[in-house]
Design an enzyme around this catalytic site. Structure first.
Site, short mmCIF file in Angstrom:
data_model
loop_
_atom_site.label_atom_id
_atom_site.label_comp_id
_atom_site.label_asym_id
_atom_site.label_seq_id
_atom_site.Cartn_x
_atom_site.Cartn_y
_atom_site.Cartn_z
N ASN A 37 0.88 -1.17 0.00
CA ASN A 37 0.00 0.00 0.00
C ASN A 37 0.92 1.21 0.00
OD1 ASN A 37 -1.79 2.06 0.53
ND2 ASN A 37 -2.70 1.11 2.35
N ARG A 75 -2.68 -1.91 -3.35
CA ARG A 75 -3.83 -1.01 -3.23
C ARG A 75 -3.71 0.02 -4.36
NH1 ARG A 75 -4.71 3.92 0.95
NH2 ARG A 75 -6.86 4.37 0.38
N HIS A 116 -12.26 4.51 -0.30
CA HIS A 116 -12.11 3.73 0.94
C HIS A 116 -12.85 2.40 0.85
CE1 HIS A 116 -11.40 7.84 3.04
NE2 HIS A 116 -10.23 7.25 2.81
N HIS A 138 -15.37 5.93 8.17
CA HIS A 138 -13.92 5.70 8.05
C HIS A 138 -13.28 7.06 8.28
CE1 HIS A 138 -10.22 3.95 6.08
NE2 HIS A 138 -9.96 5.25 6.04
N ARG A 172 -7.60 17.88 3.04
CA ARG A 172 -8.59 18.12 1.98
C ARG A 172 -9.85 18.72 2.59
NH1 ARG A 172 -8.61 12.09 0.05
NH2 ARG A 172 -7.05 11.75 1.66
N MET A 224 -5.17 14.80 13.73
CA MET A 224 -6.22 14.98 14.73
C MET A 224 -5.69 14.88 16.16
SD MET A 224 -9.28 15.65 15.44
CE MET A 224 -10.42 15.47 14.07
N ILE A 240 -8.70 7.82 13.39
CA ILE A 240 -9.46 8.64 14.34
C ILE A 240 -10.64 7.84 14.89
CG2 ILE A 240 -10.81 10.75 14.59
CD1 ILE A 240 -9.15 11.90 12.18
N GLY A 241 -11.34 7.17 14.00
CA GLY A 241 -12.53 6.40 14.42
C GLY A 241 -12.19 5.30 15.41
N ASN A 292 -9.39 5.24 17.40
CA ASN A 292 -8.55 5.63 18.54
C ASN A 292 -9.00 6.85 19.33
OD1 ASN A 292 -6.42 3.63 18.13
ND2 ASN A 292 -6.08 4.73 16.21
N GLU A 327 -7.36 -2.95 5.57
CA GLU A 327 -7.37 -2.91 4.10
C GLU A 327 -6.36 -3.90 3.51
OE1 GLU A 327 -6.90 1.13 5.08
OE2 GLU A 327 -8.13 1.80 3.40
P1 AMP Z 1 -5.16 6.85 9.30
O1 AMP Z 1 -5.10 7.69 8.07
O2 AMP Z 1 -6.30 5.89 9.33
O3 AMP Z 1 -3.84 6.21 9.65
O4 AMP Z 1 -5.46 7.87 10.52
C1 AMP Z 1 -4.59 8.91 10.83
C2 AMP Z 1 -5.32 9.89 11.75
O5 AMP Z 1 -5.70 9.22 12.95
C3 AMP Z 1 -4.46 11.09 12.15
O6 AMP Z 1 -5.21 12.29 12.09
C4 AMP Z 1 -4.14 10.76 13.61
O7 AMP Z 1 -3.92 11.91 14.38
C5 AMP Z 1 -5.42 10.08 14.03
N1 AMP Z 1 -5.24 9.36 15.28
C6 AMP Z 1 -4.49 8.27 15.53
N2 AMP Z 1 -4.53 7.95 16.84
C7 AMP Z 1 -5.32 8.89 17.44
C8 AMP Z 1 -5.77 9.12 18.78
N3 AMP Z 1 -5.41 8.33 19.77
N4 AMP Z 1 -6.59 10.18 18.99
C9 AMP Z 1 -6.97 10.98 17.98
N5 AMP Z 1 -6.59 10.82 16.71
C10 AMP Z 1 -5.78 9.78 16.44
#
Ligand code: AMP
Length: 401
Positions: free
Chosen positions: A9, A93, A181, A208, A241, A284, A329-330, A332, A379
């Site tokens: 990926n 991917r 996604h 997602h 974005r 985030m 984010i979803g 964690n 994924e």
């Molecule tokens: P992904 O693209 O699925 O890897 O997600 C990345 C996003 O998840 C980034 O904005 C990270 O800051 C957020 N993220 C990962 N862990 C946490 C957490 N514990 N609290 C808030 N945001 C998180």
């Protein structure tokens, strides 16, 4: 000699991978998953075994400047770790499959050429996905490569859900809503019967929420609609974005502010969303830890968009039975989940704070009209499943990850 299959990926600054291994006379099993991050800046390789134990974490030479270099670094580690094994297939991917690719496809020069035509529709991802295919094909001549698309899962949506209301001659050029996604949503749909059987075949909205963010409305585990459309710019506010934007803004950028096409592309793909609003970070986790009003505004807007679009998809589905959170984010952030669910209280959503804090999988109360879940996405496993099925690598990826 063991066989192994790879899942790649490839992004602009990272190469995520999984290694599936088939020891002599045995079935396939996940052997390792990892990533090379910081390509072009401070590259680092980290790999874990299926139990999450670190296999290696090492800084790489600063000469790892692009995806090809990253693949060489990965190949060197694979030789060191699995010397004597042979690669029997590689699954990739690929973000955009356009209207032509409705399912996973074995890559030929013709397929690759067609996928290059879609680069303008996914400039943030597609060039890197395709570069990885080329680099892997050169290094592993004769080994079949499979493209798995983020758009495929959404094919089969209704004509109105796919429609972009422009004249037919433009629509015939491929102007339609594709959705993205899809590998993530397909994986979630595949595990719902096990993880959340009460809603598996009902009306479900999957959120997602990662660096890229979207929602997908599922009915009977099939995609009915999603918030991303022709490109991965639509819908929710994302890390860099903007999400849905009045097209008049783009006209004004060109006509009033005299932006070039390249400047508009950079603005929309790399400088908007959380980073654009806050001026601080696209991440985030960073923003949640900051006190500046701009950081709060960015988070508030992210939550606002997600809740608003959940309302829209609830209307599409004619009601909702379940909401599932996934991706960075979803999975964690209990805070973001809680805030989005609070904004959905009107739908009958009621969150169990303790369950939400501990990450679920079920995070709604028994009395909640709609059940809410946290389901980690995978994924890479979805790509491995498709690759295994297409190449006849029986049970390639049914093993746990
Ligand atoms: P992904 O693209 O699925 O890897 O997600 C990345 C996003 O998840 C980034 O904005 C990270 O800051 C957020 N993220 C990962 N862990 C946490 C957490 N514990 N609290 C808030 N945001 C998180």
């Amino acid at each position: 000699m063991d066989d192994y299959a790879l899942v790649l990926n490839a992004g602009s600054s990272s190469l995520k991978f999984c290694v599936f291994q088939r020891p002599r006379g045995e079935g396939w099993r996940l052997a390792a998953r990892g990533q090379i991050e910081g390509i072009g800046s401070s590259p680092q390789l980290s790999v874990k075994d299926p139990d999450g134990q670190c296999l290696t974490k090492q800084k790489l030479d600063a000469t790892v400047r692009n995806g090809r270099d990253a693949l060489d670094a990965l190949a060197a580690w694979l030789r060191f770790k699995y010397g004597g094994s042979r690669v029997v297939g590689v699954g990739h991917r690929v973000v955009h499959g356009g209207s032509r690719f409705k399912g996973p496809t074995v890559i030929t020069p013709q397929v690759l050429a067609e996928l290059y035509e879609l680069v303008p529709l996914a400039p943030l991802h597609q060039p890197y996905n395709l570069a990885a295919i080329e680099a892997a094909s050169e290094r592993l001549p004769g080994v079949p490569q499979v493209a798995c698309f983020d758009t495929s899962f959404h094919r089969g949506q209704s004509a109105v859900a796919e429609l972009i209301p422009l004249p037919r001659e433009l629509r015939e050029l491929g102007l339609q809503r594709y959705g993205f996604h899809g590998l993530s949503y397909e994986y979630i749909a595949s595990v719902l019967p096990e993880v959340a059987p009460s809603i598996a075949n009902e009306r479900v909205i999957v959120a997602h929420l990662g660096s890229g963010a979207s929602l997908c409305a599922l009915k009977d585990r099939k995609s009915v609609d999603s918030t991303l459309g022709f490109t991965a710019l639509d819908g929710l506010c994302m890390g860099t974005r903007p999400g849905a934007l009045d097209p008049g803004v783009v006209l004004h950028l060109f006509q009033g502010l005299k932006f070039s096409a390249k400047e508009v592309e950079t603005l929309l793909y790399k400088k908007s969303g959380l980073i654009g609003i806050s001026g601080i970070s696209n991440d985030m986790r960073d923003l949640l830890g900051r006190r500046e009003p701009e950081a709060r505004l960015a988070v508030d807007y992210f939550v606002y968009c997600a809740a608003k679009e959940i309302g829209a998809l609830a209307a599409v589905l004619g009601g909702v039975d379940g909401i599932v959170f996934t991706a960075g984010i979803g999975e964690n952030s209990p805070e973001i989940r809680e805030r989005i669910c609070e904004a959905c209280a009107w739908l009958g959503v009621e969150i169990d704070d303790a369950a939400n804090d501990s990450g679920g999988p079920k995070i709604s109360t028994e009395g909640s009209k709609i059940s809410v879940w946290v389901v980690p996405t995978n994924e890479e496993l979805m790509i491995a499943r498709h690759t295994g099925a297409l190449l006849g690598l029986a049970k390639a990826a049914q093993e746990r990850t």
